[in-house]
Motif scaffolding. Structure first.
Motif, short mmCIF file in Angstrom:
data_model
loop_
_atom_site.label_atom_id
_atom_site.label_comp_id
_atom_site.label_asym_id
_atom_site.label_seq_id
_atom_site.Cartn_x
_atom_site.Cartn_y
_atom_site.Cartn_z
N THR A 249 -0.85 4.37 -7.34
CA THR A 249 -1.90 4.62 -6.36
C THR A 249 -1.27 4.89 -4.99
OG1 THR A 249 -3.30 3.08 -7.55
CG2 THR A 249 -4.00 3.67 -5.31
N ARG A 250 -1.81 5.88 -4.29
CA ARG A 250 -1.39 6.15 -2.93
C ARG A 250 -2.55 5.82 -1.99
NH1 ARG A 250 3.58 8.77 -3.37
NH2 ARG A 250 3.61 9.04 -1.13
N TYR A 251 -2.23 5.46 -0.76
CA TYR A 251 -3.24 4.92 0.14
C TYR A 251 -3.26 5.67 1.48
CZ TYR A 251 -3.12 0.93 -3.06
OH TYR A 251 -3.18 0.13 -4.17
N PRO A 252 -4.44 5.71 2.11
CA PRO A 252 -4.50 6.22 3.48
C PRO A 252 -3.92 5.19 4.46
CG PRO A 252 -6.67 5.49 2.76
CD PRO A 252 -5.75 5.34 1.57
N VAL A 253 -3.66 5.65 5.66
CA VAL A 253 -2.96 4.82 6.66
C VAL A 253 -3.73 4.77 7.98
CG1 VAL A 253 -0.87 4.61 8.09
CG2 VAL A 253 -0.68 5.36 5.69
N LEU A 254 -3.91 3.57 8.48
CA LEU A 254 -4.43 3.35 9.84
C LEU A 254 -3.31 2.78 10.71
CD1 LEU A 254 -6.52 2.79 12.14
CD2 LEU A 254 -7.11 0.67 10.93
N ILE A 255 -3.00 3.46 11.80
CA ILE A 255 -2.09 2.90 12.81
C ILE A 255 -2.95 2.20 13.85
CG2 ILE A 255 -0.40 3.44 14.61
CD1 ILE A 255 0.44 5.87 12.90
N TYR B 42 -1.33 -4.02 -4.08
CA TYR B 42 -0.51 -2.83 -3.77
C TYR B 42 0.66 -2.72 -4.75
CZ TYR B 42 2.61 0.31 -1.16
OH TYR B 42 3.44 1.33 -0.81
N ASP B 43 1.31 -3.84 -5.02
CA ASP B 43 2.50 -3.81 -5.88
C ASP B 43 2.16 -3.50 -7.34
OD1 ASP B 43 4.26 -4.21 -3.87
OD2 ASP B 43 4.71 -6.30 -4.34
N GLU B 44 0.94 -3.87 -7.75
CA GLU B 44 0.57 -3.67 -9.15
C GLU B 44 0.19 -2.21 -9.43
OE1 GLU B 44 -0.43 -6.64 -7.51
OE2 GLU B 44 1.38 -7.30 -8.51
N HIS B 45 -0.39 -1.57 -8.44
CA HIS B 45 -0.89 -0.21 -8.63
C HIS B 45 0.19 0.81 -8.29
CE1 HIS B 45 -5.13 -2.05 -7.77
NE2 HIS B 45 -4.67 -2.37 -8.96
N HIS B 46 1.19 0.87 -9.17
CA HIS B 46 2.38 1.69 -8.89
C HIS B 46 2.09 3.13 -8.57
CE1 HIS B 46 4.94 -1.24 -11.43
NE2 HIS B 46 4.80 -1.62 -10.20
N ARG C 108 3.56 3.99 -0.33
CA ARG C 108 2.84 5.01 -1.09
C ARG C 108 1.62 5.47 -0.30
NH1 ARG C 108 3.48 1.06 -4.66
NH2 ARG C 108 1.22 0.87 -4.87
N THR C 109 1.88 6.28 0.70
CA THR C 109 0.82 6.81 1.55
C THR C 109 0.30 8.13 0.99
OG1 THR C 109 2.36 8.09 2.89
CG2 THR C 109 1.96 5.81 3.57
N ILE C 110 -0.84 8.55 1.49
CA ILE C 110 -1.27 9.94 1.32
C ILE C 110 -0.95 10.61 2.65
CG2 ILE C 110 -3.18 11.49 0.74
CD1 ILE C 110 -4.63 8.99 -0.42
N ALA D 26 -14.83 -1.14 2.65
CA ALA D 26 -13.77 -0.30 3.22
C ALA D 26 -12.85 0.14 2.08
CB ALA D 26 -12.97 -1.05 4.28
N ARG D 27 -12.31 1.31 2.25
CA ARG D 27 -11.37 1.81 1.26
C ARG D 27 -10.04 1.06 1.42
NH1 ARG D 27 -10.04 8.26 0.44
NH2 ARG D 27 -8.16 7.94 -0.81
N PRO D 28 -9.42 0.68 0.32
CA PRO D 28 -8.09 0.05 0.46
C PRO D 28 -7.17 0.97 1.25
CG PRO D 28 -8.89 -0.20 -1.77
CD PRO D 28 -9.85 0.73 -1.08
N MET D 29 -6.53 0.42 2.26
CA MET D 29 -5.68 1.24 3.13
C MET D 29 -4.48 0.43 3.59
SD MET D 29 -7.97 1.21 6.68
CE MET D 29 -9.59 1.32 5.90
N ILE D 30 -3.49 1.15 4.05
CA ILE D 30 -2.32 0.55 4.68
C ILE D 30 -2.58 0.53 6.18
CG2 ILE D 30 0.12 0.94 5.21
CD1 ILE D 30 0.30 2.24 2.35
#
Lengths: 408, 408
Positions: free
Chosen positions: A175-181, A169-173, A267-269, A212-216
């Protein structure tokens, strides 16, 4: 000076006193959840489990536990040296809460890690499942689990959420990610999914496999009361008898405090097509309560062993009143399913799951809703975890099935 | 359906049963470390503490605890309803480990959070200190505490470290930060500094006040054994009797695994002028053991209540042998202090601290070394925490004094 040293390491030496003497003649091993230095609880090759505690002055000792540990409580037997022990039959693989009952008082096993469940710190045992390594830490890139403190205007207090950020996550400045709560169950807290659930390793493994897609993943504390509400209300028996009141404060936290904090901090979408909510048991109920009212915020919805509320009267809901009513797809959850075609168009995934060994009540509540919803033309995924009850092994499998379906 | 609901919330209702009935007539409040819903342990305005547990069938119950709780054990008294309770005199402010002794067995208080200490999960109580809010969560920017899993070639196993990243770390893409490695004590683990110690809030507050430079703080697990070493060695009483063996495996982890992982994973300034190491008690001993052998890696060194090892024979050290010897600045720690002028030029900070209420052994070991080192011309900072013993309030104050002196 020798005395100084002894004084320093007294705490450390206590380690060796927590467990009982090693039993070299058998092939049992301390469980992964056993604290370093303790010999018990230990697991035998046939998955039977030995528990022990030194208690020369106890009058009675038993082992008892949650779903999946077996049909306890199991009486322990006192040995000549004052150590009580018992070996219980093979339990269901996975994580199980347990406790000792010492002269009638439920206490933790000093040989075990503790996990927040039943509204307190509780011993737990990890029983391996042959061939199941989807929740093991493996030689793949690992994400981080971050403790994030944030201020909630809703509650007027600081809160802590845990946030899984995917590998690199820290390297891909850029890139934005989807979020799962992803929410815990009743009596548990925001630590549950990464300690009992091993959600971080499940995601690491799925992402490494390209499944799975990389996600937060955001794991918040599922309890909230509005600022100024009587302090006694959370945690009292009245709290969950009024589901609307209990869940609506948390709903406000999620909508007004948590999501804005996460979108501002990571960095969410930040749109509905890239936001999911799921939870187990009470967390599943909360997910349906919140997400089905906020299609503008969530396109993916999962309830793991979450009982289905027959109808949602947002005015003055009480559990008893609603649970008496039959599930009606036209009126349930404020009419969220009333137009199946519109629902299917709007919601990318509705996912419901239950363990095959859960009680009839859970299975009939969830299974009945699945049948009614499918009958009405609502598109959903249904997953049954074979042989597991209302317990974490069910929910680990749920996440493993659910996460690959997100954001595809 | 009512039955389903009852089944679901059984765990939750257990919350209300953990504590005893609220005592409206007094002004006590549940401690910050008391689990939600429990009424005890509770703290009175005069800082006396009430403990209680329902145990109708117990024959004896006491409260006992670590440094700072008072001169226990304190007998509890059984009430008519089977609840045992005791109110103990005002303890020292801060965090104290404690436990109940139920028919001779040390058990946790179900009303309390647990903290890893004494080699197991142990109850703890947070006693407020009037006017001291340097470790409170405040309305300032907050860093994150990240769980970082990494592979150790030294041990042949996965390890977990916690990493504090300062506020806005993610936003300042081009900023690099200095690093403090901060270690727990004997019987504790990598969770200690952020749970018992509240290091993250101490740093947040210092950074917000402009008193400490934003830094990364790494808190690792202070136990290690080399791959292939007998599994029984860590946690056995033999382990700490051979300090060199005990600490050198951890030294290799720090040098060969931890520092490279941190420098590769975070935006550090990877040189000695921007790297510090400190620790409490055993962690202080480890800091001196490691940092004084690696001036090429560390320019800032802190030992909080860490006994001073009179000499370091890296060949075949045993604790007894070394602790028998007098501290000699010429030979101690492999001659690290033998040339005070060279030491003063090379080391930017040597910081030693102890609590004024610690035992004579700790105070004389540390105080004696301070006197000898200063007498020899070694530049150091010495800090005494007033009125606190070998306990976390000492170490919180230590960090609060130490951190502002780093990287300036």
């Amino acid at each position: 000076m020798k005395q100084l040293f002894s004084s320093l390491v007294i705490a450390w030496f206590a380690l060796g006193q927590s467990g009982v003497a090693a039993r070299a003649e058998d092939q049992s091993m301390p469980a992964a959840s056993t604290v370093p230095g303790a010999q018990t609880p230990s697991i035998h090759p046939d998955r039977s489990i030995t528990f022990a505690i030194k208690a020369p002055d106890a009058d009675s000792l038993q082992v008892a536990g949650g779903d999946g540990l077996g049909a306890g409580p199991f009486p322990m037997v006192k040995g000549a040296d004052g150590t009580w022990s018992v070996t219980i039959p093979a339990g269901v693989p996975g994580f199980h809460y347990y406790w000792f009952v010492l002269n009638g008082v439920s206490v933790n096993d000093p040989g075990s890690e503790t996990f927040f469940g039943y509204g307190k710190e509780t011993s737990g045992i990890e029983v391996p499942e042959a061939g199941a390594d989807f929740y093991s830490i493996k030689n793949v890139p690992h994400g981080e689990v971050r403790a994030k403190w944030y201020w909630s205007k809703t509650t007027g207090a600081w809160r802590r959420a845990f946030v899984y950020t995917p590998p690199d996550y820290d390297e891909h400045h850029n890139t934005r990610y989807p979020v799962l709560i992803l929410q815990h169950g009743s009596g548990e807290d925001e630590t549950g999914w990464t300690r009992q659930g091993r959600a971080q390793f499940i995601l690491d493994n799925l992402i490494a496999a390209g499944r799975a897609r990389p996600m937060i993943v955001v794991m918040d504390r599922g309890y909230a009361q509005k600022a100024g509400a009587p302090a006694a209300s959370v945690g009292s028996s009245a709290w969950l008898q009024n589901l609307h009141l209990a869940f609506s404060a948390f709903e406000e936290v999620v909508i007004h405090d948590l999501i804005p904090t996460i979108d501002a901090s990571y960095r969410t979408i930040p749109d509905r097509e890239h936001r999911a909510m799921a939870g187990l048991s009470m967390g599943g109920m909360q997910t349906l309560f919140i997400a089905l009212q906020h299609f503008d915020l969530f396109a993916y919805i999962g309830s793991f062993s979450g009982p289905i509320i027959p109808s949602l009267d947002t005015g003055n809901l009480t559990a008893e009143r609603n649970l008496r009513e039959r599930f009606d797809t036209k009126t349930a959850y404020g009419g969220a399913f009333a137009d199946p075609a519109a629902f299917n168009k709007r919601v990318r995934l509705l996912w419901l799951g239950v363990g095959s060994a859960e009680s009839d009540q859970f299975r009939s509540s969830i299974g009945g809703a699945v049948e009614a919803l499918r009958g009405a033309g609502v598109r959903l995924e249904y997953f049954e975890s074979k042989g597991t009850a209302h317990e974490w092994q069910t929910w680990r499998r749920d996440l493993y099935d659910f996460a690959p379906r997100l954001f595809q």
